[in-house]
Structure formats: structure tokens, C-alpha cells
Design a protein around this motif. Structure first.
Motif, PDB file in Angstrom:
ATOM      1  N   ILE A  32     -46.228  19.796  14.585  1.00 50.42           N
ATOM      2  CA  ILE A  32     -45.039  19.249  13.930  1.00 50.42           C
ATOM      3  C   ILE A  32     -43.912  19.217  14.961  1.00 50.42           C
ATOM      4  CG2 ILE A  32     -43.429  19.510  12.004  1.00 50.42           C
ATOM      5  CD1 ILE A  32     -46.345  19.162  11.126  1.00 50.42           C
ATOM      6  N   TYR A  33     -43.263  18.069  15.083  1.00 54.82           N
ATOM      7  CA  TYR A  33     -42.149  17.911  16.022  1.00 54.82           C
ATOM      8  C   TYR A  33     -40.920  17.440  15.259  1.00 54.82           C
ATOM      9  CZ  TYR A  33     -45.998  17.850  19.334  1.00 54.82           C
ATOM     10  OH  TYR A  33     -47.123  18.175  20.046  1.00 54.82           O
ATOM     11  N   VAL A  34     -39.772  18.069  15.525  1.00 50.94           N
ATOM     12  CA  VAL A  34     -38.509  17.666  14.915  1.00 50.94           C
ATOM     13  C   VAL A  34     -37.670  17.011  16.002  1.00 50.94           C
ATOM     14  CG1 VAL A  34     -36.456  18.412  13.680  1.00 50.94           C
ATOM     15  CG2 VAL A  34     -38.634  19.566  13.275  1.00 50.94           C
ATOM     16  N   LYS A  35     -37.307  15.762  15.772  1.00 48.88           N
ATOM     17  CA  LYS A  35     -36.532  15.000  16.744  1.00 48.88           C
ATOM     18  C   LYS A  35     -35.043  15.291  16.573  1.00 48.88           C
ATOM     19  CE  LYS A  35     -37.750  10.680  16.596  1.00 48.88           C
ATOM     20  NZ  LYS A  35     -38.330   9.354  16.429  1.00 48.88           N
ATOM     21  N   PRO A  36     -34.234  14.962  17.576  1.00 50.58           N
ATOM     22  CA  PRO A  36     -32.788  15.244  17.492  1.00 50.58           C
ATOM     23  C   PRO A  36     -32.081  14.588  16.309  1.00 50.58           C
ATOM     24  CG  PRO A  36     -33.395  14.711  19.742  1.00 50.58           C
ATOM     25  CD  PRO A  36     -34.603  14.449  18.894  1.00 50.58           C
TER      26      PRO A  36
ATOM     27  N   PHE B  72     -43.084  29.858   8.506  1.00 53.52           N
ATOM     28  CA  PHE B  72     -43.654  28.516   8.426  1.00 53.52           C
ATOM     29  C   PHE B  72     -44.994  28.486   9.153  1.00 53.52           C
ATOM     30  CE2 PHE B  72     -44.065  24.203  10.327  1.00 53.52           C
ATOM     31  CZ  PHE B  72     -44.331  23.531   9.151  1.00 53.52           C
ATOM     32  N   VAL B  73     -45.985  27.914   8.468  1.00 50.31           N
ATOM     33  CA  VAL B  73     -47.309  27.717   9.056  1.00 50.31           C
ATOM     34  C   VAL B  73     -47.612  26.221   8.966  1.00 50.31           C
ATOM     35  CG1 VAL B  73     -49.757  28.274   8.915  1.00 50.31           C
ATOM     36  CG2 VAL B  73     -48.051  29.992   8.303  1.00 50.31           C
ATOM     37  N   PRO B  74     -47.757  25.535  10.102  1.00 49.29           N
ATOM     38  CA  PRO B  74     -48.079  24.105  10.043  1.00 49.29           C
ATOM     39  C   PRO B  74     -49.392  23.879   9.301  1.00 49.29           C
ATOM     40  CG  PRO B  74     -47.406  24.722  12.259  1.00 49.29           C
ATOM     41  CD  PRO B  74     -47.554  25.988  11.476  1.00 49.29           C
ATOM     42  N   PRO B  75     -49.486  22.767   8.575  1.00 52.73           N
ATOM     43  CA  PRO B  75     -50.680  22.520   7.766  1.00 52.73           C
ATOM     44  C   PRO B  75     -51.920  22.262   8.617  1.00 52.73           C
ATOM     45  CG  PRO B  75     -49.266  20.604   7.761  1.00 52.73           C
ATOM     46  CD  PRO B  75     -48.518  21.685   8.471  1.00 52.73           C
ATOM     47  N   ILE B  76     -53.069  22.450   8.003  1.00 55.68           N
ATOM     48  CA  ILE B  76     -54.350  22.177   8.642  1.00 55.68           C
ATOM     49  C   ILE B  76     -54.787  20.772   8.237  1.00 55.68           C
ATOM     50  CG2 ILE B  76     -56.776  22.864   8.781  1.00 55.68           C
ATOM     51  CD1 ILE B  76     -54.923  24.863  10.053  1.00 55.68           C
ATOM     52  N   GLY B  77     -55.211  20.002   9.201  1.00 54.95           N
ATOM     53  CA  GLY B  77     -55.657  18.638   8.936  1.00 54.95           C
ATOM     54  C   GLY B  77     -57.130  18.579   8.626  1.00 54.95           C
ATOM     55  N   SER B  78     -57.699  17.443   8.859  1.00 56.80           N
ATOM     56  CA  SER B  78     -59.122  17.264   8.598  1.00 56.80           C
ATOM     57  C   SER B  78     -59.952  18.020   9.630  1.00 56.80           C
ATOM     58  CB  SER B  78     -59.463  15.775   8.639  1.00 56.80           C
ATOM     59  OG  SER B  78     -59.139  15.258   9.912  1.00 56.80           O
TER      60      SER B  78
ATOM     61  N   LEU C  25     -46.652  24.294  16.667  1.00 56.23           N
ATOM     62  CA  LEU C  25     -48.029  23.990  17.012  1.00 56.23           C
ATOM     63  C   LEU C  25     -48.963  24.455  15.899  1.00 56.23           C
ATOM     64  CD1 LEU C  25     -47.959  25.004  20.762  1.00 56.23           C
ATOM     65  CD2 LEU C  25     -47.637  22.744  19.756  1.00 56.23           C
ATOM     66  N   GLY C  26     -49.920  23.608  15.554  1.00 58.86           N
ATOM     67  CA  GLY C  26     -50.881  23.930  14.517  1.00 58.86           C
ATOM     68  C   GLY C  26     -51.675  25.178  14.855  1.00 58.86           C
ATOM     69  N   GLY C  27     -51.934  25.999  13.854  1.00 57.09           N
ATOM     70  CA  GLY C  27     -52.694  27.223  14.054  1.00 57.09           C
ATOM     71  C   GLY C  27     -51.829  28.424  14.379  1.00 57.09           C
ATOM     72  N   HIS C  28     -50.525  28.247  14.474  1.00 56.06           N
ATOM     73  CA  HIS C  28     -49.610  29.350  14.771  1.00 56.06           C
ATOM     74  C   HIS C  28     -48.772  29.665  13.537  1.00 56.06           C
ATOM     75  CE1 HIS C  28     -50.618  27.833  18.754  1.00 56.06           C
ATOM     76  NE2 HIS C  28     -50.308  29.033  19.208  1.00 56.06           N
ATOM     77  N   VAL C  29     -48.274  30.882  13.468  1.00 56.33           N
ATOM     78  CA  VAL C  29     -47.394  31.312  12.387  1.00 56.33           C
ATOM     79  C   VAL C  29     -46.013  31.551  12.990  1.00 56.33           C
ATOM     80  CG1 VAL C  29     -46.949  33.069  10.638  1.00 56.33           C
ATOM     81  CG2 VAL C  29     -49.298  32.388  11.146  1.00 56.33           C
ATOM     82  N   TYR C  30     -45.009  30.905  12.420  1.00 54.77           N
ATOM     83  CA  TYR C  30     -43.632  31.040  12.905  1.00 54.77           C
ATOM     84  C   TYR C  30     -42.850  31.854  11.881  1.00 54.77           C
ATOM     85  CZ  TYR C  30     -45.102  27.523  16.178  1.00 54.77           C
ATOM     86  OH  TYR C  30     -45.777  26.862  17.165  1.00 54.77           O
ATOM     87  N   THR C  31     -42.374  33.037  12.305  1.00 59.75           N
ATOM     88  CA  THR C  31     -41.740  33.957  11.364  1.00 59.75           C
ATOM     89  C   THR C  31     -40.233  34.048  11.507  1.00 59.75           C
ATOM     90  OG1 THR C  31     -42.148  35.784  12.874  1.00 59.75           O
ATOM     91  CG2 THR C  31     -43.790  35.392  11.163  1.00 59.75           C
TER      92      THR C  31
ATOM     93  N   GLU D  87     -45.577  14.127  12.986  1.00 62.27           N
ATOM     94  CA  GLU D  87     -46.806  14.923  13.104  1.00 62.27           C
ATOM     95  C   GLU D  87     -47.677  14.393  14.225  1.00 62.27           C
ATOM     96  OE1 GLU D  87     -49.234  15.145   9.660  1.00 62.27           O
ATOM     97  OE2 GLU D  87     -47.804  16.330   8.539  1.00 62.27           O
ATOM     98  N   ASN D  88     -48.221  15.321  15.016  1.00 57.95           N
ATOM     99  CA  ASN D  88     -49.276  15.045  15.990  1.00 57.95           C
ATOM    100  C   ASN D  88     -48.932  13.997  17.040  1.00 57.95           C
ATOM    101  OD1 ASN D  88     -50.962  16.961  14.883  1.00 57.95           O
ATOM    102  ND2 ASN D  88     -51.928  15.499  13.522  1.00 57.95           N
ATOM    103  N   HIS D  89     -47.679  13.671  17.211  1.00 62.87           N
ATOM    104  CA  HIS D  89     -47.288  12.731  18.256  1.00 62.87           C
ATOM    105  C   HIS D  89     -45.988  13.230  18.869  1.00 62.87           C
ATOM    106  CE1 HIS D  89     -46.754   9.073  20.492  1.00 62.87           C
ATOM    107  NE2 HIS D  89     -45.550   8.950  19.986  1.00 62.87           N
ATOM    108  N   ASP D  90     -46.090  13.791  20.058  1.00 59.30           N
ATOM    109  CA  ASP D  90     -44.916  14.350  20.713  1.00 59.30           C
ATOM    110  C   ASP D  90     -43.983  13.230  21.142  1.00 59.30           C
ATOM    111  OD1 ASP D  90     -43.071  15.837  22.057  1.00 59.30           O
ATOM    112  OD2 ASP D  90     -44.401  16.471  23.665  1.00 59.30           O
ATOM    113  N   PRO D  91     -42.756  13.178  20.563  1.00 60.20           N
ATOM    114  CA  PRO D  91     -41.835  12.109  20.923  1.00 60.20           C
ATOM    115  C   PRO D  91     -41.208  12.313  22.303  1.00 60.20           C
ATOM    116  CG  PRO D  91     -40.797  13.597  19.383  1.00 60.20           C
ATOM    117  CD  PRO D  91     -42.224  14.055  19.532  1.00 60.20           C
ATOM    118  N   GLY D  92     -41.406  13.474  22.899  1.00 61.93           N
ATOM    119  CA  GLY D  92     -40.848  13.727  24.221  1.00 61.93           C
ATOM    120  C   GLY D  92     -39.460  14.329  24.197  1.00 61.93           C
ATOM    121  N   ASN D  93     -38.751  14.169  23.102  1.00 64.21           N
ATOM    122  CA  ASN D  93     -37.394  14.699  23.006  1.00 64.21           C
ATOM    123  C   ASN D  93     -37.242  15.628  21.806  1.00 64.21           C
ATOM    124  OD1 ASN D  93     -37.625  12.749  21.051  1.00 64.21           O
ATOM    125  ND2 ASN D  93     -35.643  11.818  21.420  1.00 64.21           N
TER     126      ASN D  93
END
Length: 84
Positions: A37-41, A4-10, A59-65, A47-53
Motif C-alpha cells: 500500500i502506497y500513500v501519495k502526497p 494496520f496490517v495490509p490485506p492479503i491478495g490472491s 509492505l504486505g505481510g508486515h504489521v504496523y503498530t 496498491e501494488n504500484h509504487d508511484p515513486g513519490n
């Protein structure tokens, strides 16, 4: 193994606090801004707003394998592309 590679924004426009006139910078293109990208419980994806939980953070710009099948299903349900 899924990838998974998070998308690139503007693009960020280059603005500099020390520049009195932005005219010299009109020739420079902005830099791409990765989306976090954040996945909540409860399974919702934000997107782009850390819910804290967040239980998963991408993180954008990283590759998750090495993401699990649960993560793949959550991301695909939210409309993101995951390569198998």
C-alpha cells in the motif's frame, strides 16, 4: 496506538521455469501474496504500484503498530481497516 496490517491478495500459483511438466506441482497450493500500500502526497492510496513519490509505504505481510492519526484517517478513507 493504531495497528494496520495490509490485506492479503490472491494466491500465487507455483510455476517453475525449470519444470518441463507442471503436473507434479498441481498438488501444491500457491502462497499468499501480500499487497503493498502506497500513500501519495495528494492523499490518494495506491496498491501494488509504487508511484515513486509515496509519503507512506506499507509492505504486505508486515504489521504496523505505530501509525499516526493522519495515516489512520488516510487509510480509513481509502477503505482499509485499521485497529485502534
Amino acid at each position: 496506538m493504531a495497528t494496520f496490517v495490509p490485506p492479503i491478495g490472491s494466491y500465487n500459483s507455483p510455476t517453475y521455469y525449470w519444470a518441463k511438466d507442471e503436473a507434479p506441482f498441481r498438488y501444491y497450493r500457491g502462497t499468499p501474496k501480500g499487497k503493498n500500500i502506497y500513500v501519495k502526497p495528494d492523499g490518494t492510496v495506491v496498491e501494488n504500484h509504487d508511484p515513486g513519490n509515496a509519503i507512506y509505504t506499507y509492505l504486505g505481510g508486515h504489521v504496523y503498530t505505530n501509525i499516526s492519526a493522519t495515516e489512520v484517517s488516510l487509510l480509513q478513507a481509502a477503505g482499509y481497516t485499521v485497529d485502534a
